[in-house]
Design a protein around this motif. Sequence first.
Motif, mmCIF file in Angstrom:
data_model
loop_
_atom_site.group_PDB
_atom_site.id
_atom_site.type_symbol
_atom_site.label_atom_id
_atom_site.label_comp_id
_atom_site.label_asym_id
_atom_site.label_seq_id
_atom_site.Cartn_x
_atom_site.Cartn_y
_atom_site.Cartn_z
ATOM 1 N N PHE A 1 42.318 41.590 37.282
ATOM 2 C CA PHE A 1 43.120 40.629 38.039
ATOM 3 C C PHE A 1 44.578 41.070 38.079
ATOM 4 N N PRO A 2 44.996 41.672 39.180
ATOM 5 C CA PRO A 2 46.353 42.224 39.244
ATOM 6 C C PRO A 2 47.457 41.183 39.108
ATOM 7 N N GLY A 3 47.130 39.898 39.270
ATOM 8 C CA GLY A 3 48.153 38.867 39.081
ATOM 9 C C GLY A 3 48.467 38.624 37.610
ATOM 10 N N LEU A 4 47.618 39.144 36.724
ATOM 11 C CA LEU A 4 47.831 39.001 35.280
ATOM 12 C C LEU A 4 48.189 40.376 34.725
ATOM 13 N N PRO A 5 48.706 40.443 33.499
ATOM 14 C CA PRO A 5 48.944 41.780 32.929
ATOM 15 C C PRO A 5 47.634 42.571 32.918
ATOM 16 N N LEU A 6 47.702 43.804 33.390
ATOM 17 C CA LEU A 6 46.465 44.587 33.565
ATOM 18 C C LEU A 6 46.234 45.505 32.375
ATOM 19 N N ASP A 7 45.003 45.504 31.864
ATOM 20 C CA ASP A 7 44.631 46.508 30.872
ATOM 21 C C ASP A 7 43.528 47.355 31.498
ATOM 22 N N LEU A 8 43.922 48.510 32.020
ATOM 23 C CA LEU A 8 42.947 49.345 32.725
ATOM 24 C C LEU A 8 42.388 50.446 31.830
ATOM 25 N N ASP A 9 42.856 50.491 30.561
ATOM 26 C CA ASP A 9 42.426 51.581 29.668
ATOM 27 C C ASP A 9 40.905 51.705 29.544
ATOM 28 N N PRO A 10 40.162 50.587 29.505
ATOM 29 C CA PRO A 10 38.712 50.760 29.293
ATOM 30 C C PRO A 10 37.984 51.365 30.492
ATOM 31 N N TYR A 11 38.660 51.513 31.621
ATOM 32 C CA TYR A 11 37.928 51.898 32.831
ATOM 33 C C TYR A 11 38.162 53.360 33.205
ATOM 34 N N ARG A 12 37.110 53.951 33.771
ATOM 35 C CA ARG A 12 37.243 55.295 34.319
ATOM 36 C C ARG A 12 37.582 55.223 35.803
ATOM 37 N N MET A 13 37.151 54.126 36.428
ATOM 38 C CA MET A 13 37.266 54.043 37.891
ATOM 39 C C MET A 13 37.614 52.602 38.268
ATOM 40 N N VAL A 14 38.552 52.455 39.206
ATOM 41 C CA VAL A 14 38.927 51.123 39.689
ATOM 42 C C VAL A 14 38.934 51.152 41.213
ATOM 43 N N VAL A 15 38.358 50.110 41.806
ATOM 44 C CA VAL A 15 38.365 49.996 43.268
ATOM 45 C C VAL A 15 39.196 48.761 43.626
ATOM 46 N N ALA A 16 40.198 48.947 44.474
ATOM 47 C CA ALA A 16 41.137 47.863 44.784
ATOM 48 C C ALA A 16 41.183 47.639 46.295
ATOM 49 N N PRO A 17 40.219 46.863 46.838
ATOM 50 C CA PRO A 17 40.200 46.653 48.292
ATOM 51 C C PRO A 17 41.277 45.667 48.726
ATOM 52 N N HIS A 18 41.906 45.926 49.856
ATOM 53 C CA HIS A 18 42.844 44.980 50.482
ATOM 54 C C HIS A 18 43.824 44.359 49.472
ATOM 55 N N LEU A 19 44.347 45.179 48.573
ATOM 56 C CA LEU A 19 45.270 44.626 47.563
ATOM 57 C C LEU A 19 46.654 44.531 48.214
ATOM 58 N N TYR A 20 46.811 43.501 49.007
ATOM 59 C CA TYR A 20 47.928 43.350 49.940
ATOM 60 C C TYR A 20 49.263 43.118 49.234
ATOM 61 N N LEU A 21 49.261 42.215 48.252
ATOM 62 C CA LEU A 21 50.495 41.909 47.508
ATOM 63 C C LEU A 21 50.456 42.665 46.192
ATOM 64 N N VAL A 22 51.507 43.385 45.887
ATOM 65 C CA VAL A 22 51.512 44.127 44.625
ATOM 66 C C VAL A 22 52.868 43.963 43.948
ATOM 67 N N SER A 23 52.844 43.459 42.727
ATOM 68 C CA SER A 23 54.090 43.343 41.958
ATOM 69 C C SER A 23 54.442 44.718 41.405
ATOM 70 N N ASP A 24 55.700 44.888 41.005
ATOM 71 C CA ASP A 24 56.106 46.167 40.402
ATOM 72 C C ASP A 24 55.261 46.442 39.166
ATOM 73 N N ARG A 25 55.002 45.371 38.416
ATOM 74 C CA ARG A 25 54.243 45.537 37.170
ATOM 75 C C ARG A 25 52.835 46.066 37.469
ATOM 76 N N ALA A 26 52.188 45.487 38.490
ATOM 77 C CA ALA A 26 50.834 45.945 38.820
ATOM 78 C C ALA A 26 50.879 47.370 39.371
ATOM 79 N N ALA A 27 51.882 47.665 40.213
ATOM 80 C CA ALA A 27 51.981 49.022 40.775
ATOM 81 C C ALA A 27 52.111 50.042 39.646
ATOM 82 N N ASP A 28 52.928 49.726 38.639
ATOM 83 C CA ASP A 28 53.090 50.647 37.496
ATOM 84 C C ASP A 28 51.777 50.819 36.756
ATOM 85 N N ALA A 29 51.066 49.702 36.561
ATOM 86 C CA ALA A 29 49.810 49.782 35.800
ATOM 87 C C ALA A 29 48.806 50.688 36.522
ATOM 88 N N PHE A 30 48.721 50.566 37.853
ATOM 89 C CA PHE A 30 47.775 51.415 38.594
ATOM 90 C C PHE A 30 48.218 52.881 38.543
#
Length: 635
Positions: free
Chosen positions: A430-459
């Motif tokens: 959930f990009p609206g919350l602090p993201l912990d992507l460490d457990p994942y090898r692959m992420v699919v983000a369809p139509h992720l229209y709004l992106v905060s700086d924090r989420a952009a950094d995490a990706f």
Amino acid sequence: MFYGGDYNPEQWPEEVQEEDVALMREAGVTAVTVGVFAWSRLEPSEGEYDFAWLDRVLDRLHDGGIEVVLATPTASPPPWFTLAHPAGLPVNADGVRLTHGSRDTYCVSSPEYRAAALRIAGELGRRYARHPALAMWHVHNEYGTDCRCDLTAAAFRTWLEKRHGSLAALNEAWTTAFWSQRYSDWAQIMPPRATQYLPNPAHVLDFRRFLSDSFLDAFVSQRDLLRTFDPSIPITTNFVQGDWVSVDHARWAEEVDLVAVDHYPDSAGMSAEEQTAFAGDLARSWGGGRWLLMETAPNLIYTPGRMHAKEPGRMIRHSLGYVARGSAGAMYFQWRQPLGGAELFHSAMVPHAGPDSPVFREAVSLGRILENLPPLGDPPRSEVAVTWDAQSWWALQGAGLPSADIDYAAAVRQAHRALYRAGVPTDFVFPGLPLDLDPYRMVVAPHLYLVSDRAADAFQQFVAAGGHLVTGALSGIAEPSTRVIPGGYPGAFREASGVRVTEWHPLDPATPIALDDGSAAHGWSERVELAGATAWARYAGGVLDGEPAITRQEFGRGVFWYVSAGLDDESWRRLLGVVAAEAGVSPLVPDLPPGVEAIRRGSLLFLLNHSSSEFRGIAAGSFAVVEGQGWKALR
Ligand code: GLA
């Protein structure tokens, strides 16, 4: 294990309740949800209560060994309330004040409604918090009534002041310089109401955020009150999804003791199985592993135009699908089919035909199956995640977008479906919350229209550290305010993606376009400039002939994929298969035929055969639950 459904004894003479409990025992029902819409029965006139009947219901259920999920009835204020307190009724965008006659006629910004809701919740809390049948509180039902009255306007302004800090900041965030909308006093701001032409998208989005927070405030006030009577009783409310729902469930999940979800697949065939998988994965991810299916239909379900029936075996398979995905049980709407009222033909575990019926027999079988399941562990974390972002969803429902066919939820479902069909277990993040992507090898983000700086950094960090990210059309476009990030799309991801999109070419969804790798697309295309990425596939034909359509850029230790075209299902499946293979992700069980689904929970593997052929001794429409790698031994 919760197994049962919504139980409305207030709709029946008391003798029927004796039979209900006997049938519940026969079906192995362990819990029922009571009181969801019983306000007018519990408080027949203001401040006058009648609990004697509910005492008997709870006692009888307890004597029968059945637990109770006790609801506060606040979703349906009684007629006396609406007449005495018209300001507690919702006003729609056209300024029409609704009246009773259906349900959910309330305004959460109305102090009179809030006081009445807390009063009845408090009475229930005082009387039943220590009742031995009580297993859980169920606050309200499916929060979501949208009101645009003057009380809501005042509450909206207070919320806006908190969010934006100053009118200058609001004017900037809402781009009010456009069409002379500049506000010079908070009092000038209204909820979005019927207006002459396109509304301001930032205004509309902030209103939905405000509604989500207002509903949450109403939930929390009931929750906190109920906790004072016995803090050990878990408290939840049932989440519902739909385009109309202004609830950001990912945020709400932190406020409930157990995420509870209502889910009604709206079609038949494999699409229903795919929707079930989607809902189960989403709910599990909201709940951090654990959740409860609070409502689904045992058989006939309301779908646009015509109800559809579930064929034999599907009630069982769906329930096991939810349980395998982490649900603490399977609850239905509803226990007994009503003889009247607005939903008189909605299915039930005990239908109009009575217990001598296929649906009741299937309910009895399901009860046995759930009773005999080996102990259930936790669902494992997946290696792949799809993003779900309520705020991008809402923003993409706005006016003024380049195509009426843009559908956020459909895009996310399509990505999930592609992974489902490839047999790859999937979580949601959930990009609206602090993201912990460490457990994942692959992420699919369809139509992720709004992106905060924090989420952009995490990706970006996810990819730099070796992750494989797939995003594309309509992603990274705007800041959370809805203001576009200039310089070329996907603004927030330009560096990591290595592409710069200079133009959108929306297409007629009925006209397919080809890509030179054999992929087929429709509905959407973009002019993509390479700025570091390489073209994986190019448009073949049309205005964009020869231009990049799908790109790939190695960034740090990972890979960023950009998909500019509206791929069809098969092309998505193929592409995600390539990405998964590169990312080292494999299906849970290799080489399952179409229609056979494998889900792991703890040491158990659930194999659901939705197909019309036998699979390794599992009959068509049936299932098997095996330990560990036990599927290998199936013939
Ligand atoms: C929702 C509601 C129920 C009922 C069902 C019908 O989930 O909570 O009261 O209306 O839908 O599908």
